[in-house]
Design a protein around this motif. Structure first.
Motif, mmCIF file in Angstrom:
data_model
loop_
_atom_site.group_PDB
_atom_site.id
_atom_site.type_symbol
_atom_site.label_atom_id
_atom_site.label_comp_id
_atom_site.label_asym_id
_atom_site.label_seq_id
_atom_site.Cartn_x
_atom_site.Cartn_y
_atom_site.Cartn_z
ATOM 1 N N LYS A 100 117.900 -11.822 -44.536
ATOM 2 C CA LYS A 100 116.949 -11.019 -43.765
ATOM 3 C C LYS A 100 117.674 -10.063 -42.833
ATOM 4 O O LYS A 100 117.259 -8.911 -42.647
ATOM 5 C CB LYS A 100 116.019 -11.930 -42.973
ATOM 6 C CG LYS A 100 114.960 -11.170 -42.186
ATOM 7 C CD LYS A 100 114.035 -12.113 -41.444
ATOM 8 C CE LYS A 100 112.984 -11.330 -40.659
ATOM 9 N NZ LYS A 100 112.077 -12.232 -39.911
ATOM 10 N N LYS A 135 112.395 -7.513 -53.364
ATOM 11 C CA LYS A 135 111.977 -8.741 -52.685
ATOM 12 C C LYS A 135 112.152 -8.670 -51.173
ATOM 13 O O LYS A 135 111.186 -8.791 -50.415
ATOM 14 C CB LYS A 135 112.750 -9.937 -53.239
ATOM 15 C CG LYS A 135 112.294 -11.263 -52.645
ATOM 16 C CD LYS A 135 113.016 -12.439 -53.282
ATOM 17 C CE LYS A 135 112.541 -13.760 -52.673
ATOM 18 N NZ LYS A 135 113.233 -14.930 -53.265
ATOM 19 N N GLU A 136 113.389 -8.473 -50.720
ATOM 20 C CA GLU A 136 113.662 -8.579 -49.285
ATOM 21 C C GLU A 136 113.020 -7.457 -48.480
ATOM 22 O O GLU A 136 112.371 -7.703 -47.453
ATOM 23 C CB GLU A 136 115.181 -8.602 -49.038
ATOM 24 C CG GLU A 136 115.874 -9.842 -49.567
ATOM 25 C CD GLU A 136 115.342 -11.117 -48.945
ATOM 26 O OE1 GLU A 136 114.893 -11.078 -47.779
ATOM 27 O OE2 GLU A 136 115.374 -12.160 -49.628
ATOM 28 N N HIS A 139 109.221 -7.760 -48.415
ATOM 29 C CA HIS A 139 108.838 -8.877 -47.549
ATOM 30 C C HIS A 139 108.953 -8.477 -46.083
ATOM 31 O O HIS A 139 108.052 -8.777 -45.275
ATOM 32 C CB HIS A 139 109.734 -10.088 -47.834
ATOM 33 C CG HIS A 139 109.463 -11.246 -46.931
ATOM 34 N ND1 HIS A 139 108.334 -12.034 -47.038
ATOM 35 C CD2 HIS A 139 110.168 -11.738 -45.869
ATOM 36 C CE1 HIS A 139 108.355 -12.967 -46.109
ATOM 37 N NE2 HIS A 139 109.455 -12.816 -45.372
ATOM 38 N N ASN A 142 105.994 -6.118 -45.226
ATOM 39 C CA ASN A 142 104.721 -6.809 -44.994
ATOM 40 C C ASN A 142 104.713 -7.528 -43.651
ATOM 41 O O ASN A 142 103.698 -7.549 -42.945
ATOM 42 C CB ASN A 142 104.460 -7.804 -46.131
ATOM 43 C CG ASN A 142 104.194 -7.123 -47.458
ATOM 44 O OD1 ASN A 142 103.675 -6.004 -47.494
ATOM 45 N ND2 ASN A 142 104.563 -7.778 -48.545
ATOM 46 N N GLU A 143 105.830 -8.084 -43.286
ATOM 47 C CA GLU A 143 105.930 -8.787 -42.007
ATOM 48 C C GLU A 143 105.778 -7.820 -40.841
ATOM 49 O O GLU A 143 105.062 -8.089 -39.868
ATOM 50 C CB GLU A 143 107.280 -9.506 -41.952
ATOM 51 C CG GLU A 143 107.480 -10.378 -40.736
ATOM 52 C CD GLU A 143 108.838 -11.053 -40.752
ATOM 53 O OE1 GLU A 143 109.772 -10.530 -40.116
ATOM 54 O OE2 GLU A 143 108.980 -12.092 -41.438
#
Length: 582
Positions: A100, A135-136, A139, A142-143
């Protein structure tokens, strides 16, 4: 202890540094080792020992440099950095945290997805470009989007800016930004800005198409009920888009000022002067010899070594900056142009009063054709009245001032009534309905003949003091009257300086004028220009480079959004949580 009672011993076997081949310790008579000092084997000097080899190495460098020809030996058992790094399991919490962090680094530092292919990063066992792109980064997007949505949910009104730009791959994009005021007892008033989206728009940029894009954006970001205001440039399609989307529209002041200024800069006398300065500036930008001579003359004359500037037609202030820099460097420019190596024919040109009048008239005539809509003027007047620095509205007539103040008072009263309705519980509404029913029944009873009420006997004290001490409830003051009183006090308040932040002023004074403050939040969030959307273009240009011209539009949207919003804290229920996150 005397040195005669001591004898030197070799350093203990546990000390393996190469420097110990030149030093040893004293041993006392009782067979204990004195580690306060070390003894140099070469010169017998006493060196204070502090549990490290620093003092000993400095002694060798200063007094025995010949010892440096033998480099210290490195144990063959010592591992390299790469050998010490062990791959982490992909599903471990530490691995997820590092992944992340790398994704955040890609977004905030405008790095390519392929940074995951770096050998040093792959040591930790992470995937490469596809893993981060699919993916990362989504993600993290969206967060962060959830945090932005939670942040905007608290706003009473949101202003949007919108503008279009073209990438190096000749794809057209439209960027939308949002602005609103958040107020809290702990942090005061704060203007919050977010980049909402950067979407590809392949169809024609007609007003209808732009309006559809704006309505879809408002629905996606759940702000359709936030009494939206749209700030754009003066393009006709943006004006039509605001009308079709049913948004309050405001033209960008910076763009309007530029259009008016360009009218003045096109006057024959002004254009002739600027053309001459522009030719000189361009010459020094292209000629290395001329630039070298200019820098030498700047040094001789004690001037700062500033380069000359050239104006840009889309920025009126660039013409001013070009002229200002030319006047600043005029002695060095003159000396350079009149040198034997660079002889140029230049004629002096001074601005006189008629020219100044022509410039002002051209700007005034152009500005007179802008902001002609009554709704737009009313919005600007109201925003000025709610800015404590300009609340006197000296640029308006007495009638226009009173109309503007009256509009603020009416809106403040209306907001107060809306808040009261929203704060009522179902029980309150039931009681209100029952009260209405009771009132209706009482009215009906009044229409029927009824017996006169029975007389109640009064005590002597009531007969004597009753008229003076009758317990009567005070008449309620209407919201409009309270707003009118607040406006009167607000107008009489001391006007702050032009350097003071109006949001900071309101965060301090909102307790004195709470109803007017509620209106101020709705207007002071509206930016005067659409510059915030245009500033995104430079960021997007750093993302969509020639080497990354094939990026998908959804990836561009995500990267621009994250670059501007990834630091948005998680929405908390209290101010303390927000402070900690920030």
């Amino acid at each position: 202890m005397a040195a005669s009672k001591e004898r030197q011993i070799h350093s203990p076997p546990g000390l393996t540094a190469s420097v110990w081949q030149y030093f040893r310790f004293y041993q006392r008579a009782n067979e204990t080792t004195d580690k306060t000092y070390t003894i140099c084997k070469i010169c017998k000097a006493k060196i204070k020992y502090l549990s490290n080899t620093t003092n000993m190495r400095q002694h060798l460098v200063r007094f025995h440099p010949e010892t440096e020809k033998d480099p210290p030996t490195v144990p063959t058992t010592q591992r390299t950095i790469l050998e010490t790094v062990s791959k982490l399991p992909k599903n471990s919490q530490k691995a997820k945290s590092i992944t992340k962090a790398i994704a955040t680094f890609i977004a905030t530092d405008l790095r390519p997805y392929s940074v995951g292919l770096d050998p040093n990063i792959r040591l930790f066992g992470y995937s490469g470009r596809k893993h981060f792109a699919e993916k990362e980064i989504p993600h993290l997007y969206n967060e962060t989007k959830a945090n932005v949505l939670a942040s905007m949910e608290k706003a009473s009104r949101i202003a949007l800016t919108c503008d279009a730009w073209t990438s190096v791959a000749t794809k057209s994009f439209v960027t939308i930004t949002a602005h609103f005021v958040l107020a809290s007892d702990k942090n005061g008033w704060k203007l919050v800005s977010h980049v909402l989206q950067t979407r590809e728009m392949s169809e024609s940029h007609t007003g209808a198409n732009v309006a559809e894009l704006l309505k879809l954006a408002a629905a996606e970001w759940q702000i359709s009920d936030k009494d939206l205001v749209l700030v754009t440039d003066n393009a006709s399609n943006m004006v039509v888009a605001a009308q079709k989307a049913n948004f309050v529209h405001l033209k960008c002041y910076a763009h309007t000022a530029n259009l008016a200024s360009q009218k003045a800069l096109k006057l024959a006398a002004v254009a002739k002067l600027l053309a001459r300065i522009r030719r000189i500036s361009t010459f020094f930008h292209r000629s290395t010899t001329g630039l070298h001579l200019l820098e030498e003359n700047q040094k001789l004359l004690g001037l700062k070594r500033h380069k000359l500037k050239t104006d840009v037609c889309t920025r009126w202030n660039s013409a001013y900056e070009m002229t200002e820099r030319f006047l600043e460097q005029q002695p060095a420019i003159t000396a350079t142009l009149l040198s034997p190596q660079l002889l140029q024919n230049t004629e002096p040109n001074t601005e006189d009063s008629p020219l100044v009048r022509d410039i002002k008239k051209a700007i005034h005539d152009d500005l007179s054709s802008r902001y002609t809509s009554e709704a737009e003027k009313s919005l600007l007047y109201t925003a000025s009245a709610l800015d404590p620095r300009f609340k006197a509205l000296p640029f308006l007539s007495e009638e226009e001032r009173e109309q503007t103040y009256g509009k603020v008072i009416a809106e403040a009263a209306s907001l107060e009534q809306e808040v009261r309705v929203e704060e009522k519980t179902p029980e309150d509404n039931a009681r209100a309905a029952a009260a209405v029913t009771s009132d209706t029944e009482e009215d009906q009873e009044k229409e029927l003949p009824s017996a006169p009420p029975a007389k109640r006997s009064c005590t002597l004290l009531e007969n004597l003091l009753g008229p003076a001490f009758t317990n009567q409830a005070p008449e309620p003051i209407s919201a409009y009257t309270r707003a009118k009183d607040e406006m009167a006090k607000y107008r009489l308040a001391l006007t702050p300086s032009l350097q003071e932040d109006p949001l900071l002023w309101w965060s301090v004074h909102q307790v004195l004028y709470p109803m007017i403050a509620n209106v101020a939040k709705r207007y002071l969030c509206i930016p005067g220009s659409s510059v915030s959307a245009e500033r995104v273009f430079s960021t997007a240009g750093d993302i969509v480079t020639a080497q990354r011209s094939t990026l998908k539009s959804e990836h561009i949207d995500q990267l621009v959004f994250l670059h501007k919003n990834v630091c948005v804290p998680d929405s908390g229920t209290d101010d303390e949580k927000s402070d900690e996150d920030e």
